[in-house]
Design a protein around this motif. Structure first.
Motif, PDB file in Angstrom:
ATOM      1  N   VAL A 151       5.701 -10.051  16.033  1.00  0.00           N
ATOM      2  CA  VAL A 151       6.056 -10.555  14.700  1.00  0.00           C
ATOM      3  C   VAL A 151       6.331  -9.389  13.754  1.00  0.00           C
ATOM      4  O   VAL A 151       7.290  -9.430  12.963  1.00  0.00           O
ATOM      5  N   TYR A 152       5.508  -8.339  13.844  1.00  0.00           N
ATOM      6  CA  TYR A 152       5.721  -7.171  12.982  1.00  0.00           C
ATOM      7  C   TYR A 152       7.055  -6.494  13.305  1.00  0.00           C
ATOM      8  O   TYR A 152       7.771  -6.060  12.394  1.00  0.00           O
ATOM      9  N   ARG A 153       7.402  -6.414  14.582  1.00  0.00           N
ATOM     10  CA  ARG A 153       8.688  -5.803  14.955  1.00  0.00           C
ATOM     11  C   ARG A 153       9.860  -6.634  14.419  1.00  0.00           C
ATOM     12  O   ARG A 153      10.889  -6.080  14.014  1.00  0.00           O
ATOM     13  N   VAL A 154       9.705  -7.957  14.417  1.00  0.00           N
ATOM     14  CA  VAL A 154      10.745  -8.811  13.818  1.00  0.00           C
ATOM     15  C   VAL A 154      10.890  -8.482  12.335  1.00  0.00           C
ATOM     16  O   VAL A 154      12.002  -8.348  11.821  1.00  0.00           O
ATOM     17  N   LEU A 155       9.746  -8.338  11.652  1.00  0.00           N
ATOM     18  CA  LEU A 155       9.794  -7.994  10.231  1.00  0.00           C
ATOM     19  C   LEU A 155      10.473  -6.650  10.023  1.00  0.00           C
ATOM     20  O   LEU A 155      11.262  -6.484   9.076  1.00  0.00           O
ATOM     21  N   GLU A 156      10.179  -5.679  10.897  1.00  0.00           N
ATOM     22  CA  GLU A 156      10.819  -4.367  10.765  1.00  0.00           C
ATOM     23  C   GLU A 156      12.336  -4.487  10.851  1.00  0.00           C
ATOM     24  O   GLU A 156      13.064  -3.747  10.174  1.00  0.00           O
ATOM     25  N   ARG A 157      12.842  -5.410  11.673  1.00  0.00           N
ATOM     26  CA  ARG A 157      14.287  -5.572  11.818  1.00  0.00           C
ATOM     27  C   ARG A 157      14.912  -6.241  10.589  1.00  0.00           C
ATOM     28  O   ARG A 157      15.965  -5.817  10.123  1.00  0.00           O
ATOM     29  N   VAL A 158      14.275  -7.282  10.078  1.00  0.00           N
ATOM     30  CA  VAL A 158      14.902  -8.047   8.994  1.00  0.00           C
ATOM     31  C   VAL A 158      14.574  -7.496   7.617  1.00  0.00           C
ATOM     32  O   VAL A 158      15.325  -7.720   6.657  1.00  0.00           O
ATOM     33  N   ASP A 159      13.454  -6.770   7.497  1.00  0.00           N
ATOM     34  CA  ASP A 159      13.047  -6.238   6.185  1.00  0.00           C
ATOM     35  C   ASP A 159      12.283  -4.939   6.369  1.00  0.00           C
ATOM     36  O   ASP A 159      11.071  -4.873   6.182  1.00  0.00           O
ATOM     37  N   PRO A 160      13.001  -3.871   6.755  1.00  0.00           N
ATOM     38  CA  PRO A 160      12.312  -2.594   6.994  1.00  0.00           C
ATOM     39  C   PRO A 160      11.594  -2.067   5.755  1.00  0.00           C
ATOM     40  O   PRO A 160      10.578  -1.400   5.863  1.00  0.00           O
ATOM     41  N   GLY A 161      12.113  -2.374   4.562  1.00  0.00           N
ATOM     42  CA  GLY A 161      11.462  -1.905   3.342  1.00  0.00           C
ATOM     43  C   GLY A 161      10.085  -2.496   3.169  1.00  0.00           C
ATOM     44  O   GLY A 161       9.127  -1.792   2.831  1.00  0.00           O
ATOM     45  N   ALA A 162       9.959  -3.805   3.387  1.00  0.00           N
ATOM     46  CA  ALA A 162       8.649  -4.447   3.286  1.00  0.00           C
ATOM     47  C   ALA A 162       7.738  -3.986   4.411  1.00  0.00           C
ATOM     48  O   ALA A 162       6.548  -3.716   4.197  1.00  0.00           O
ATOM     49  N   ALA A 163       8.281  -3.903   5.615  1.00  0.00           N
ATOM     50  CA  ALA A 163       7.454  -3.504   6.761  1.00  0.00           C
ATOM     51  C   ALA A 163       6.856  -2.122   6.562  1.00  0.00           C
ATOM     52  O   ALA A 163       5.710  -1.869   6.947  1.00  0.00           O
ATOM     53  N   ALA A 164       7.605  -1.231   5.924  1.00  0.00           N
ATOM     54  CA  ALA A 164       7.107   0.134   5.712  1.00  0.00           C
ATOM     55  C   ALA A 164       5.893   0.154   4.799  1.00  0.00           C
ATOM     56  O   ALA A 164       5.070   1.075   4.876  1.00  0.00           O
ATOM     57  N   GLY A 165       5.765  -0.859   3.945  1.00  0.00           N
ATOM     58  CA  GLY A 165       4.641  -0.893   3.016  1.00  0.00           C
ATOM     59  C   GLY A 165       3.512  -1.802   3.438  1.00  0.00           C
ATOM     60  O   GLY A 165       2.571  -2.009   2.672  1.00  0.00           O
ATOM     61  N   ILE A 166       3.592  -2.360   4.648  1.00  0.00           N
ATOM     62  CA  ILE A 166       2.577  -3.295   5.129  1.00  0.00           C
ATOM     63  C   ILE A 166       1.990  -2.769   6.429  1.00  0.00           C
ATOM     64  O   ILE A 166       2.726  -2.456   7.370  1.00  0.00           O
ATOM     65  N   HIS A 167       0.680  -2.686   6.502  1.00  0.00           N
ATOM     66  CA  HIS A 167       0.029  -2.244   7.732  1.00  0.00           C
ATOM     67  C   HIS A 167       0.256  -3.286   8.822  1.00  0.00           C
ATOM     68  O   HIS A 167       0.110  -4.492   8.577  1.00  0.00           O
ATOM     69  N   PRO A 168       0.609  -2.863  10.041  1.00  0.00           N
ATOM     70  CA  PRO A 168       0.876  -3.828  11.109  1.00  0.00           C
ATOM     71  C   PRO A 168      -0.287  -4.775  11.397  1.00  0.00           C
ATOM     72  O   PRO A 168      -0.077  -5.899  11.856  1.00  0.00           O
ATOM     73  N   GLY A 169      -1.508  -4.324  11.113  1.00  0.00           N
ATOM     74  CA  GLY A 169      -2.674  -5.160  11.369  1.00  0.00           C
ATOM     75  C   GLY A 169      -2.973  -6.159  10.274  1.00  0.00           C
ATOM     76  O   GLY A 169      -3.853  -7.016  10.433  1.00  0.00           O
ATOM     77  N   ASN A 170      -2.259  -6.075   9.159  1.00  0.00           N
ATOM     78  CA  ASN A 170      -2.498  -7.003   8.050  1.00  0.00           C
ATOM     79  C   ASN A 170      -1.662  -8.259   8.277  1.00  0.00           C
ATOM     80  O   ASN A 170      -0.561  -8.408   7.765  1.00  0.00           O
ATOM     81  N   ARG A 171      -2.228  -9.196   9.045  1.00  0.00           N
ATOM     82  CA  ARG A 171      -1.471 -10.369   9.453  1.00  0.00           C
ATOM     83  C   ARG A 171      -1.053 -11.239   8.276  1.00  0.00           C
ATOM     84  O   ARG A 171       0.021 -11.841   8.293  1.00  0.00           O
ATOM     85  N   VAL A 172      -1.913 -11.329   7.276  1.00  0.00           N
ATOM     86  CA  VAL A 172      -1.587 -12.164   6.120  1.00  0.00           C
ATOM     87  C   VAL A 172      -0.317 -11.677   5.444  1.00  0.00           C
ATOM     88  O   VAL A 172       0.599 -12.462   5.137  1.00  0.00           O
ATOM     89  N   ARG A 173      -0.219 -10.381   5.200  1.00  0.00           N
ATOM     90  CA  ARG A 173       0.952  -9.840   4.499  1.00  0.00           C
ATOM     91  C   ARG A 173       2.193  -9.816   5.402  1.00  0.00           C
ATOM     92  O   ARG A 173       3.312 -10.026   4.929  1.00  0.00           O
ATOM     93  N   VAL A 174       1.995  -9.559   6.700  1.00  0.00           N
ATOM     94  CA  VAL A 174       3.123  -9.624   7.636  1.00  0.00           C
ATOM     95  C   VAL A 174       3.691 -11.044   7.649  1.00  0.00           C
ATOM     96  O   VAL A 174       4.915 -11.253   7.549  1.00  0.00           O
TER      97      VAL A 174
END
Length: 325
Positions: A151-174
């Motif tokens: 799921v985090y890798r999907v976020l990195e593809r569609v919104d790299p800006g948000a992903a860069a500011g969210i820890h991969p382990g923070n499931r709520v924010r991901v």
């Protein structure tokens, strides 16, 4: 990013932050004692996402009842652990506490280490779309099949800006970032960039003076963190979590029970490892929290950094800073 300047004559809001176990609470309490009988006494406002919950005292290092009686803290014990408490809730409640303090001629002091709350208070929040339960269920199902790393890798593809500011382990924010994208077709980072000017300077007409009690060497916190978690266990943290678990309306999925220390004890109570393993996992989780706090603070060059030391000396340095800020 620092808040916009509100002018040199604007009232000051002091922030005392830093990584866990660095000593920020002791500094804030010392400052409150020193200014107790002055023309501008302190009003303390907790900036801790776990201290908001009632019945969670030991694992949050919440000040004792005696300390809270002498030095009241706003935003402590304001929610039941079954209830959510968001960054938006914090900003609304902190704004009210700051306004009340300023109206009484007091110095508002935000103290705590929840960096998301600090950023939200300083910069304001984007006017985001409401939650979509169906999309959230879709993301949770996807995570159940493929894992949260996917799921985090999907976020990195569609919104790299948000992903860069969210820890991969923070499931709520991901989950929330991907939910916003799938609901609106617009990346969360774009919502952030277009947010209204809702920083503290504009909302409250104040200037922020931000101070972090932070060692240069993060490894120097290893021993204090291990000792701190051991003290919590000795003070009855397992019994505290057992009582919360016995209520029957709480689960490890709730934000309150995902707090560092609480989720590790919950797993222990479900038979995952012995007490020594719990001690090691709790300390490791606390070190990970400190690492994330360092990451936030290292982005903010405007924050005044103070090396840990005697609380009285640090309080004096903060008072000097306030005098000439």
């Amino acid at each position: 990013m620092a808040s916009d300047p509100a002018g040199p004559g604007a009232p000051v809001v002091l922030v005392v932050t830093g990584p866990t176990a660095a000593g920020k609470t002791d500094v804030a309490l010392t400052l409150a004692e020193r200014r107790r009988d002055t023309a501008s006494p302190v009003s303390l406002v907790s900036m801790d996402s776990a201290m908001v919950y009632r019945g969670m005292d030991i694992g949050t290092a919440k000040p004792s009842a005696d300390v809270l009686a002498r030095y009241p803290h706003a935003l402590v014990d304001v929610r039941d652990p079954a209830e959510p408490y968001s960054a938006a809730d914090f900003v609304a409640d902190a704004d009210a506490a700051v306004r009340e303090a300023l109206a009484a001629g007091r110095l508002p002091v935000l103290v705590g280490g929840t960096m998301l709350y600090l950023r939200a208070f300083r910069e304001g929040l984007a006017d985001l779309p409401p939650a979509d339960p169906a999309v959230r269920a879709e993301i949770a199902e996807e995570a159940g099949r493929l894992g949260w790393d996917h799921v985090y890798r999907v976020l990195e593809r569609v919104d790299p800006g948000a992903a860069a500011g969210i820890h991969p382990g923070n499931r709520v924010r991901v989950e929330r970032a991907l939910e916003v994208y799938r609901t609106t077709g617009r990346p969360l980072s774009a919502w952030w960039a277009a947010q209204r000017d809702t920083g503290a300077a504009r909302r409250l007409g104040v200037r922020l003076v931000e101070v972090a009690v932070i060692p240069d060497d993060r490894e120097s916190l290893r021993a204090p963190i291990e000792e701190r978690f051991s003290r919590m266990l000795d003070a009855g943290l397992v019994d505290e979590v057992a009582a919360l678990r016995a209520r029957g309306d709480l689960s490890p999925a709730l934000p309150s029970m995902r707090a560092v220390g609480y989720r590790q004890v919950w797993s222990y109570l479900e038979g995952d490892g012995d007490l020594d393993a719990l001690r090691a996992r709790g300390a490791a989780a606390t070190r990970s929290l400190a690492k994330r706090q360092y990451t936030w603070l290292n982005r903010w060059s405007h924050v005044h950094r103070l090396a840990p030391g005697p609380a009285g000396e640090l309080a004096s340095r903060i008072e000097h800073l306030l005098e000439f800020s």
